[in-house]
Write a protein that holds these residues in place. Sequence first.
Motif, PDB file in Angstrom:
ATOM      1  N   VAL A 312       0.843  -1.203   0.000  1.00 28.96           N
ATOM      2  CA  VAL A 312       0.000   0.000   0.000  1.00 28.96           C
ATOM      3  C   VAL A 312       0.879   1.254   0.000  1.00 28.96           C
ATOM      4  O   VAL A 312       0.596   2.226  -0.720  1.00 28.96           O
ATOM      5  N   ALA A 313       1.961   1.241   0.793  1.00 27.57           N
ATOM      6  CA  ALA A 313       2.883   2.379   0.810  1.00 27.57           C
ATOM      7  C   ALA A 313       3.499   2.588  -0.571  1.00 27.57           C
ATOM      8  O   ALA A 313       3.638   3.727  -1.042  1.00 27.57           O
ATOM      9  N   GLY A 314       3.869   1.479  -1.241  1.00 26.16           N
ATOM     10  CA  GLY A 314       4.400   1.576  -2.595  1.00 26.16           C
ATOM     11  C   GLY A 314       3.382   2.144  -3.559  1.00 26.16           C
ATOM     12  O   GLY A 314       3.725   2.952  -4.441  1.00 26.16           O
ATOM     13  N   TYR A 315       2.121   1.742  -3.391  1.00 24.72           N
ATOM     14  CA  TYR A 315       1.050   2.267  -4.247  1.00 24.72           C
ATOM     15  C   TYR A 315       0.891   3.775  -4.041  1.00 24.72           C
ATOM     16  O   TYR A 315       0.739   4.533  -5.014  1.00 24.72           O
ATOM     17  N   LEU A 316       0.919   4.219  -2.792  1.00 22.69           N
ATOM     18  CA  LEU A 316       0.787   5.643  -2.511  1.00 22.69           C
ATOM     19  C   LEU A 316       1.949   6.437  -3.094  1.00 22.69           C
ATOM     20  O   LEU A 316       1.773   7.533  -3.639  1.00 22.69           O
TER      21      LEU A 316
END
Length: 375
Positions: A312-316
């Motif tokens: 999720v952090a990578g997506y953000l």
Amino acid sequence: MTSILNSVSSIHSSRVSSGERLGALSIRSPVEFTRLRHGRRLVVRAAETDTDKVKSQVPDKAPAGGSSINQLLGIKGAAQETNKWKIRLQLTKPVTWPPLVWGVVCGAAASGNFHWTPEDVAKSILCMLMSGPCLTGYTQTINDWYDRDIDAINEPYRPIPSGAISEQEVITQVWVLLLGGLGIAGVLDVWAGHTTPTLFYLALGGSLLSYIYSAPPLKLKQNGWVGNFALGASYISLPWWAGQALFGTLTPDVVVLTLLYSIAGLGIAIVNDFKSVEGDRAMGLQSLPVAFGTEAAKWICVGAIDVTQLSVAGYLLASGKPYYALALLALIIPQIVFQFKYFLKDPVKYDVKYQASAQPFLVLGIFVTALASSH
């Protein structure tokens, strides 16, 4: 917020602890193997259980010193109660409501359209009432109903097997909570001006998921992967979707993002399976610690939690929201520290300490992601 920490374990409350289960089930091996001398077939035959001995090892009354607060919250250590309305409340397990309320908050924040006006506050409170007391209460009541035979052996003092509440009263409660939740969803759709009854469909789908989680023939809770993911989706995705659909538009990218977060919910649910390994094995429940062993399962557990959040952090970050990504990373780090300090050392001994220490950071991470989705 800390009341969220006990929520996922509470839905498993009717799956009794390993010590209680062993007392009831280890009298005789549940499976007997016979190999033919001159053949290749292996005959597997269930052995009978000495029910008289089983019953003699189970207390007829609740443990002494039960708490009236625990009774109202619907958790272990509850005092015996005769007041029907308190018993009805106990069956709905109020301790499991906060994560659904928090999910609605996250969804409203993600919509970007929530304003601190009396109307929006009233809408959100009604949505929380639908998600928590009504539909979660329905879920918990129906779960206890379908586990009544197991509880009759292991915890006969619980409200349903003890007869403190009748079959008809339980069935009435299930229908009242279900229809109440669906009715509120319909009202919210009208209030929000939806041409498609999105909230009603979400409530109906969530109710169906709750039913097949507990009820045969599917009974999803018997399978570690499917059952735990269903729990994660119910506690993270569905209330988020409801909150966002109420104040804005539920978009495909948010659906994918929240379902991804539900994998972290799967990991949280696994934490509660370690203390019941022997009992689950005896009952034929394929929890992940039973299926893969304790060592492998604890790494699957932390992997599901950490890899999900890192993804999720990578997506953000890829979406051009580096500050939100960094904030989420900052909340992941203490979770990993507590995993090594407590959970990976002994998932049975330190499960409560781990959840109390790590879960608040995960919950805050979900809110950070919701805020990122609104911008």
